[in-house]
Structures are given as structure tokens and as C-alpha cells.
Design a protein around this motif. Structure first.
Motif, PDB file in Angstrom:
ATOM      1  N   GLN A  30      -1.379  13.633 -29.645  1.00 14.57           N
ATOM      2  CA  GLN A  30      -0.461  13.829 -28.525  1.00 14.57           C
ATOM      3  C   GLN A  30       0.039  12.498 -27.975  1.00 14.57           C
ATOM      4  N   VAL A  31      -0.899  11.587 -27.735  1.00 14.81           N
ATOM      5  CA  VAL A  31      -0.518  10.320 -27.113  1.00 14.81           C
ATOM      6  C   VAL A  31       0.304   9.471 -28.075  1.00 14.81           C
ATOM      7  N   ILE A  32      -0.059   9.436 -29.343  1.00 18.20           N
ATOM      8  CA  ILE A  32       0.727   8.677 -30.323  1.00 18.20           C
ATOM      9  C   ILE A  32       2.145   9.229 -30.405  1.00 18.20           C
ATOM     10  N   ALA A  33       2.285  10.556 -30.332  1.00 20.14           N
ATOM     11  CA  ALA A  33       3.626  11.153 -30.311  1.00 20.14           C
ATOM     12  C   ALA A  33       4.404  10.708 -29.076  1.00 20.14           C
ATOM     13  N   ARG A  34       3.710  10.526 -27.953  1.00 17.98           N
ATOM     14  CA  ARG A  34       4.383  10.044 -26.746  1.00 17.98           C
ATOM     15  C   ARG A  34       4.852   8.608 -26.908  1.00 17.98           C
ATOM     16  N   PHE A  35       4.097   7.782 -27.654  1.00 20.32           N
ATOM     17  CA  PHE A  35       4.573   6.418 -27.918  1.00 20.32           C
ATOM     18  C   PHE A  35       5.973   6.471 -28.533  1.00 20.32           C
ATOM     19  N   ALA A  36       6.123   7.295 -29.564  1.00 19.31           N
ATOM     20  CA  ALA A  36       7.398   7.375 -30.278  1.00 19.31           C
ATOM     21  C   ALA A  36       8.496   7.951 -29.397  1.00 19.31           C
ATOM     22  N   SER A  37       8.171   9.004 -28.643  1.00 19.02           N
ATOM     23  CA  SER A  37       9.158   9.624 -27.761  1.00 19.02           C
ATOM     24  C   SER A  37       9.615   8.661 -26.670  1.00 19.02           C
ATOM     25  N   ALA A  38       8.663   7.995 -26.017  1.00 16.08           N
ATOM     26  CA  ALA A  38       9.019   7.038 -24.964  1.00 16.08           C
ATOM     27  C   ALA A  38       9.785   5.858 -25.526  1.00 16.08           C
ATOM     28  N   SER A  39       9.522   5.495 -26.773  1.00 14.45           N
ATOM     29  CA  SER A  39      10.254   4.399 -27.406  1.00 14.45           C
ATOM     30  C   SER A  39      11.705   4.780 -27.660  1.00 14.45           C
ATOM     31  N   ARG A  40      11.945   6.031 -28.050  1.00 15.54           N
ATOM     32  CA  ARG A  40      13.333   6.494 -28.231  1.00 15.54           C
ATOM     33  C   ARG A  40      14.080   6.461 -26.898  1.00 15.54           C
ATOM     34  N   ILE A  41      13.404   6.860 -25.829  1.00 14.99           N
ATOM     35  CA  ILE A  41      14.033   6.832 -24.504  1.00 14.99           C
ATOM     36  C   ILE A  41      14.354   5.391 -24.104  1.00 14.99           C
ATOM     37  N   ALA A  42      13.425   4.467 -24.364  1.00 17.18           N
ATOM     38  CA  ALA A  42      13.658   3.056 -24.029  1.00 17.18           C
ATOM     39  C   ALA A  42      14.885   2.518 -24.756  1.00 17.18           C
ATOM     40  N   ARG A  43      15.055   2.890 -26.028  1.00 18.03           N
ATOM     41  CA  ARG A  43      16.226   2.417 -26.775  1.00 18.03           C
ATOM     42  C   ARG A  43      17.509   3.021 -26.226  1.00 18.03           C
ATOM     43  N   ARG A  44      17.445   4.250 -25.763  1.00 13.97           N
ATOM     44  CA  ARG A  44      18.637   4.846 -25.146  1.00 13.97           C
ATOM     45  C   ARG A  44      19.016   4.088 -23.873  1.00 13.97           C
ATOM     46  N   GLN A  45      18.016   3.634 -23.132  1.00 13.69           N
ATOM     47  CA  GLN A  45      18.285   2.926 -21.886  1.00 13.69           C
ATOM     48  C   GLN A  45      18.743   1.484 -22.127  1.00 13.69           C
ATOM     49  N   LEU A  46      18.161   0.834 -23.106  1.00 14.11           N
ATOM     50  CA  LEU A  46      18.404  -0.590 -23.321  1.00 14.11           C
ATOM     51  C   LEU A  46      19.372  -0.889 -24.461  1.00 14.11           C
ATOM     52  N   GLY A  47      19.556   0.075 -25.344  1.00 16.34           N
ATOM     53  CA  GLY A  47      20.307  -0.189 -26.567  1.00 16.34           C
ATOM     54  C   GLY A  47      19.359  -0.603 -27.688  1.00 16.34           C
ATOM     55  N   GLU A  48      19.883  -0.589 -28.900  1.00 15.51           N
ATOM     56  CA  GLU A  48      19.063  -0.964 -30.048  1.00 15.51           C
ATOM     57  C   GLU A  48      18.659  -2.440 -29.945  1.00 15.51           C
ATOM     58  N   PRO A  49      17.473  -2.769 -30.417  1.00 15.15           N
ATOM     59  CA  PRO A  49      17.038  -4.168 -30.360  1.00 15.15           C
ATOM     60  C   PRO A  49      17.753  -5.032 -31.389  1.00 15.15           C
ATOM     61  N   GLN A  50      17.740  -6.333 -31.163  1.00 11.92           N
ATOM     62  CA  GLN A  50      18.146  -7.255 -32.212  1.00 11.92           C
ATOM     63  C   GLN A  50      17.010  -7.329 -33.222  1.00 11.92           C
ATOM     64  N   ARG A  51      17.374  -7.387 -34.478  1.00 13.32           N
ATOM     65  CA  ARG A  51      16.365  -7.486 -35.530  1.00 13.32           C
ATOM     66  C   ARG A  51      16.416  -8.894 -36.121  1.00 13.32           C
ATOM     67  N   PHE A  52      15.281  -9.563 -36.111  1.00  9.35           N
ATOM     68  CA  PHE A  52      15.166 -10.901 -36.675  1.00  9.35           C
ATOM     69  C   PHE A  52      14.146 -10.876 -37.802  1.00  9.35           C
ATOM     70  N   ALA A  53      14.393 -11.663 -38.831  1.00  9.79           N
ATOM     71  CA  ALA A  53      13.447 -11.809 -39.935  1.00  9.79           C
ATOM     72  C   ALA A  53      12.611 -13.061 -39.708  1.00  9.79           C
ATOM     73  N   TYR A  54      11.302 -12.928 -39.860  1.00  8.23           N
ATOM     74  CA  TYR A  54      10.436 -14.104 -39.776  1.00  8.23           C
ATOM     75  C   TYR A  54       9.901 -14.491 -41.151  1.00  8.23           C
TER      76      TYR A  54
END
Length: 282
Positions: A30-54
Motif C-alpha cells: 500500500q505504502v509503496i503504491a502511494r510513493f508512485a501515486s504521490a510522485s505522479r501528483i508532484a510531477r503534475r504540480q511541478l512539471g517533468e524533471p530535467q534528466r541529466f546523465a552522470y
């Protein structure tokens, strides 16, 4: 009836259970599923992250959630998953809190131990290189290279502890529910998928390399965690204190392993509060 002792006061089953979160956290999925759900909400609020290669391989990248504040501090998050699971995309949920408070939030991707055929050294090397990349390139995304912090939970806290012993120019660490000496995990059923050796056990046990740790370390664990995850944090904190290192131990009452990780996105939760305090954000 208990069997012969294999580590401390544990027989084999008790030790295996003490390194199996499912035994102590019935709501794990349940909690791991909430990580993913809350992460989708965060991206909706902030926009997609920049992706950098290290690094050169496809997995060697990081998701960067940027604040608008110039020369802002940076937090690098190392996710957990028993060394064998997890993706940066599912750990975006703390980004909104940090970005709104004036910090950048970088979430690392790296190979899991199944992909490395049991080799933790590959994972440790990837995480070290990722942290170095963020420090070296902080200016290009508006970060302050002198204020780079590392956080991690579970096996990510272990890898964060490894970074702390590597001499990286990190300002501070907030590590929750981690493993800091690998003797116990090596003797548990985790050895069925991790190729432990004497060299790996010693090199990747942060508690054995205290002289190499120079930045403050805040350690947290939940009162509902497995006994081994509680002991690991207590012992590491005591060892750091005995070595004269700057450290703080926080016991999060009423939280299990996964519930504590979830508080990373809550400014009033144990992890979120510790992170903001260390970074000087409010």
C-alpha cells in the motif's frame, strides 16, 4: 522452537525475518503504491524533471526538480528497495516540498543488484559518481556546490553511508532505516541475491570507516521497524558519537519502515523536518 544462534541472539529464521520488511510491515505494498501515486501528483504540480546523465549507461541518470531560487542548496536522494528494486520516477514525491522551500531535489537512478549479478560494488560506484557529478555541475542548474546534501532510505541509506565514507564534498546526510554494517545482512537470506565477499562486507560497511566521515549525519528509524534495522541505526549513531563525529539519532515513534520514508515529503514529518532543518530551509 528456536534453532542455533547464527548472529547475535538470532537463529536463522529470526535473522531472516529481521531483514525482511514484509514480516514487520503488513502495509508495505500500500505504502509503496502511494510513493508512485504521490510522485505522479508532484510531477503534475511541478512539471517533468530535467534528466541529466552522470555516466554512459542508460540507467546512469538522475531526475532534477529545480527551484527558482538562485544558488540554491541541493538534496540528492538515494532510493531504497532492498538493493533490488526502485526507480527515481517513483520517488519524486518529496520534490514539491523541497522546491517550494527553495531547494533543488535530485533523485538518482542506478542499477539494482539483480542487474549487477549480485555485485554491490557496482551500485556503490554509480552512486558515488552521481553525487560527484551533481557537485561538479551544480552551477549549470542553479545549485550551490558548497551546499549539496544527501538523503537516503533503507538500502539507499546504506549507499548514502558509503558515500559519506568516500570523501565526497557533501554538506550533510539524512539517512533513514539503513544498514551500516553488512555482517548481519550477509548472514541473512539477503545473501541469496547479493554476492557478499569479505572485501565487499568490509569496504561497504560505513561503520567500519568512521575516520573517513567528515560531514554531519542525521540517522532516523521507526519504532515499528524490524529489530535489526533499529539496531543498525542505534549502533551506527553510537559509533559516530564515540568517534567524535557530528551526529543525531531520531526515533520516529509509531512508524514502520515504509511509513517513515513517506514522511520525506511532509515538512512536519520526521524525515521532512530533518531534511529541511539540515539544509537550512523552512
Amino acid at each position: 522452537m528456536s534453532g542455533p544462534k547464527v548472529f547475535l541472539d538470532y537463529d536463522q529464521k529470526a535473522l531472516d525475518d529481521a531483514y525482511d520488511q514484509a514480516v514487520y510491515a503488513a502495509n508495505r505494498e500500500q505504502v509503496i503504491a502511494r510513493f508512485a501515486s504521490a510522485s505522479r501528483i508532484a510531477r503534475r504540480q511541478l512539471g517533468e524533471p530535467q534528466r541529466f546523465a552522470y555516466g554512459k549507461s542508460a540507467i546512469e541518470g538522475l531526475d532534477m526538480y529545480r527551484t527558482s531560487r538562485p544558488d540554491a542548496p541541493v538534496n540528492i536522494f538515494i532510493h531504497g528497495g532492498a538493493w533490488r528494486a526502485g526507480l527515481a520516477r517513483d520517488y519524486a514525491f518529496p520534490a514539491e516540498m523541497l522546491v517550494r522551500a527553495g531547494g533543488h531535489f535530485a533523485v538518482l537512478d542506478f542499477n539494482n543488484v539483480i542487474e549487477t549479478r549480485g555485485d554491490l560494488m557496482i551500485m556503490a560506484d554509480q552512486v558515488r559518481r552521481a553525487v560527484s557529478w551533481v557537485i561538479d555541475n551544480a552551477r549549470q542548474f542553479g545549485g550551490d556546490p558548497a551546499r549539496v546534501f544527501v538523503s537516503g532510505t533503507s538500502s539507499g541509506a546504506h549507499l548514502g553511508g558509503v558515500v559519506a565514507t568516500s570523501g565526497a564534498a557533501v554538506k550533510g546526510y539524512v539517512l533513514a532505516s539503513g544498514m551500516y554494517d553488512l555482517r548481519g545482512p550477509r548472514l541473512s537470506k539477503r545473501s541469496s541475491y547479493v554476492a557478499f565477499t569479505d572485501e565487499i562486507e568490509d569496504a561497504l560497511s560505513p561503520q567500519r570507516h568512521l575516520t573517513s566521515i567528515s560531514a554531519p549525519v542525521v540517522l532516523l528509524f521507526g519504532s515499528m521497524e524490524t529489530p535489526e534495522f533499529q539496531r543498525q541505526s542505534r549502533d551506527f549513531a553510537a559509533a559516530l558519537q564515540s568517534a567524535g563525529k557530528e551526529t543525531e539519532l531520531v526515533v520516529a515513534e509509531g512508524y514502520n519502515h515504509f511509513e517513515l520514508t513517506e514522511t520525506l515529503g511532509n515538512p512536519y514529518g520526521p524525515l521532512g523536518r530533518a531534511l529541511l532543518k539540515q539544509m537550512g530551509l523552512d
